[in-house]
Design an enzyme around this catalytic site. Structure first.
Site, PDB file in Angstrom:
ATOM      1  N   HIS A   1       0.841  -1.197   0.000  1.00  0.00           N
ATOM      2  CA  HIS A   1       0.000   0.000   0.000  1.00  0.00           C
ATOM      3  C   HIS A   1       0.877   1.248   0.000  1.00  0.00           C
ATOM      4  CE1 HIS A   1       1.174  -0.427   4.202  1.00  0.00           C
ATOM      5  NE2 HIS A   1       0.909   0.871   4.344  1.00  0.00           N
TER       6      HIS A   1
ATOM      7  N   ASP B   1       0.752   5.126   1.966  1.00  0.00           N
ATOM      8  CA  ASP B   1       0.041   5.791   3.062  1.00  0.00           C
ATOM      9  C   ASP B   1      -0.708   7.003   2.508  1.00  0.00           C
ATOM     10  OD1 ASP B   1       1.214   3.937   4.676  1.00  0.00           O
ATOM     11  OD2 ASP B   1       2.564   5.320   5.715  1.00  0.00           O
TER      12      ASP B   1
ATOM     13  N   HIS C   1       4.837   0.134   0.131  1.00  0.00           N
ATOM     14  CA  HIS C   1       5.515  -0.704   1.123  1.00  0.00           C
ATOM     15  C   HIS C   1       4.554  -1.766   1.644  1.00  0.00           C
ATOM     16  CE1 HIS C   1       3.690   2.781   3.094  1.00  0.00           C
ATOM     17  NE2 HIS C   1       3.598   2.079   4.216  1.00  0.00           N
TER      18      HIS C   1
ATOM     19  N   ARG D   1       6.213  -8.923  15.932  1.00  0.00           N
ATOM     20  CA  ARG D   1       6.871  -7.630  15.717  1.00  0.00           C
ATOM     21  C   ARG D   1       5.964  -6.506  16.173  1.00  0.00           C
ATOM     22  NH1 ARG D   1       6.577  -4.127  11.179  1.00  0.00           N
ATOM     23  NH2 ARG D   1       8.427  -2.810  10.959  1.00  0.00           N
TER      24      ARG D   1
HETATM   25  O1  LIG Z   1       4.423  -1.570  10.786  1.00  0.00           O
HETATM   26  C1  LIG Z   1       5.094  -1.155   9.865  1.00  0.00           C
HETATM   27  O2  LIG Z   1       6.286  -1.391   9.739  1.00  0.00           O
HETATM   28  C2  LIG Z   1       4.460  -0.323   8.772  1.00  0.00           C
HETATM   29  C3  LIG Z   1       3.054   0.076   9.034  1.00  0.00           C
HETATM   30  C4  LIG Z   1       2.441   0.760   7.858  1.00  0.00           C
HETATM   31  O3  LIG Z   1       2.884   0.657   6.758  1.00  0.00           O
HETATM   32  C5  LIG Z   1       1.253   1.592   8.052  1.00  0.00           C
HETATM   33  O4  LIG Z   1       0.755   1.694   9.159  1.00  0.00           O
HETATM   34  O5  LIG Z   1       0.795   2.208   7.083  1.00  0.00           O
HETATM   35 FE   LIG Z   2       2.052   2.186   5.556  1.00  0.00          FE
END
Ligand SMILES: O=C(O)CCC(=O)C(=O)O
Ligand SMILES: [Fe+2]
Length: 355
Positions: A234, A236, A291, A301
């Site tokens: 996605h 952001d 990402h 994690r």
């Molecule tokens: O948790 C992560 O490393 C990324 C989270 C993410 O991409 C998001 O919240 O948009």
């Molecule tokens: Fe993200």
């Protein structure tokens, strides 16, 4: 076929065990989590630690000298690693530890604690429904393997959660964190706006500090590759997103020149993503980076992500897109996710788009 998705299991673990199955939302329960962790070695090193780290590094303390580096990172990557950011390491670590403690509470406690307070608990997919309520209509294969809490930072002074001391401790830490993160976001945004020669009027808060929000995530470990992603690929929707990721467990991957690269966990660094709003504000000179988050086989994690947006009704004007407000963008994203199952994003607002 083995039924991997189980619920109402007896609690074989004590509450300090991060793999306590009762702490997971039922849709994220997996037979794996009943087993002792396959890698109990305290010296376990994430295999990606051996990979070279090619992510650009930006030093916040000498941004004035590093304008070209910042410009390149924003154009070519849409993501960079921030060092000398000024957030005390103790605060970053304390937040991580508190988040671990919070997630290790039972699912029912977490779900119940947030009713009636401005913190939202979600699981499965943060984008579609923050409450996770509609997840039962999605098959286990296409849920995101994640649970989390959403905190609107402007609400922090207006609530307290004495019934859940861990959440209350996080609330106090976040007050401190918010000051640091909004300082960092503002400094970076001003440097970017400068590089882009944007003549920003103060009446147009393209980055509105009071819109800041934090999402605290836990990605359960799972050895079954079929469960999919911690978070699917996605971009952001934010202007900027700033991530405090787990020091030991990797998961974040970034798309660069058609290749997925792992963003290594490195202590005392923050990861900055440029979001869709930054891409539009920059007229596509900067990139909203694609990402995703993979699931670790051995360890769960934690990540803590800060997002900041334009003022809701501020009109974003550019040559590439029809004028739009962040409110309109967000509504369109929600509509597309409901109707199509995915986010279309900025393409919806391009001048040549028919709708
Ligand atoms: O948790 C992560 O490393 C990324 C989270 C993410 O991409 C998001 O919240 O948009
Ligand atoms: Fe993200």
């Amino acid at each position: 076929m083995i039924d991997l998705y189980i619920s109402n299991l007896p609690n074989n673990n004590n509450n300090n065990n991060m793999n306590n199955i009762e702490s997971y939302p039922p849709v994220l329960r997996h037979l794996d989590q009943q087993q002792p962790p396959p890698n109990p070695d305290p010296d376990y090193k994430d295999p990606t630690q051996e990979d070279p780290d090619t992510i650009p590094i930006i030093d916040l303390s000498c941004l004035d000298h590093d304008t070209n580096k910042l410009e390149e990172a924003c154009k070519d990557w849409g993501l960079f690693r921030l060092v000398n950011h000024g957030v005390p390491l103790t605060l970053l670590n304390e937040l991580q530890e508190m988040a671990k403690e919070l997630f290790s509470l039972s699912f029912e406690v977490k779900e119940g604690a947030c009713s009636g307070c401005p913190v939202t608990y979600f699981w499965g997919t943060p984008a579609l429904t923050p409450s996770g309520r509609t997840l039962t209509t999605r098959s286990p294969q296409n849920i995101n393997w994640v649970e989390g809490f959403d905190v609107a930072l402007s609400q922090l002074p207006h609530f307290s959660v004495p019934q859940l001391p861990t959440l209350e401790s996080i609330r106090l830490l976040l007050k401190d964190y918010e000051n640091h993160l909004s300082r960092i976001a503002t400094t970076l945004f001003e440097a970017m706006a400068n590089n882009l020669d944007l003549n920003l009027k103060p009446s147009k808060p393209y980055l509105a500090e009071n819109t800041g929000m934090v999402r605290v995530y836990r990605y359960p470990n799972c050895s079954d590759a079929n469960v999919g992603w911690g978070m699917e690929a996605h971009t952001d929707s934010s202007v900027l997103s700033i991530l405090n990721q787990d020091d030991e467990v990797s998961g974040l991957q970034v798309l660069k020149d058609d290749q997925w690269l792992t963003v290594k966990p490195i202590s005392n660094t923050l990861i900055v993503n440029l979001g869709d709003m930054m891409q539009a504000i920059s007229d596509d000179r900067y990139k909203s980076v694609t990402h995703r988050v993979s699931i670790n086989k051995h360890k769960e994690r934690i990540s803590i992500c800060y997002f900041v947006f334009p003022g809701e009704d501020v009109v974003i004007e550019s040559s590439k897109y029809k004028p739009f407000t962040y409110n309109e963008f967000r509504a369109q994203v929600q509509q597309d996710i409901k109707a199509l199952g995915y986010k279309v994003g900025l393409a919806r607002f391009q001048h040549n788009e028919d709708s």
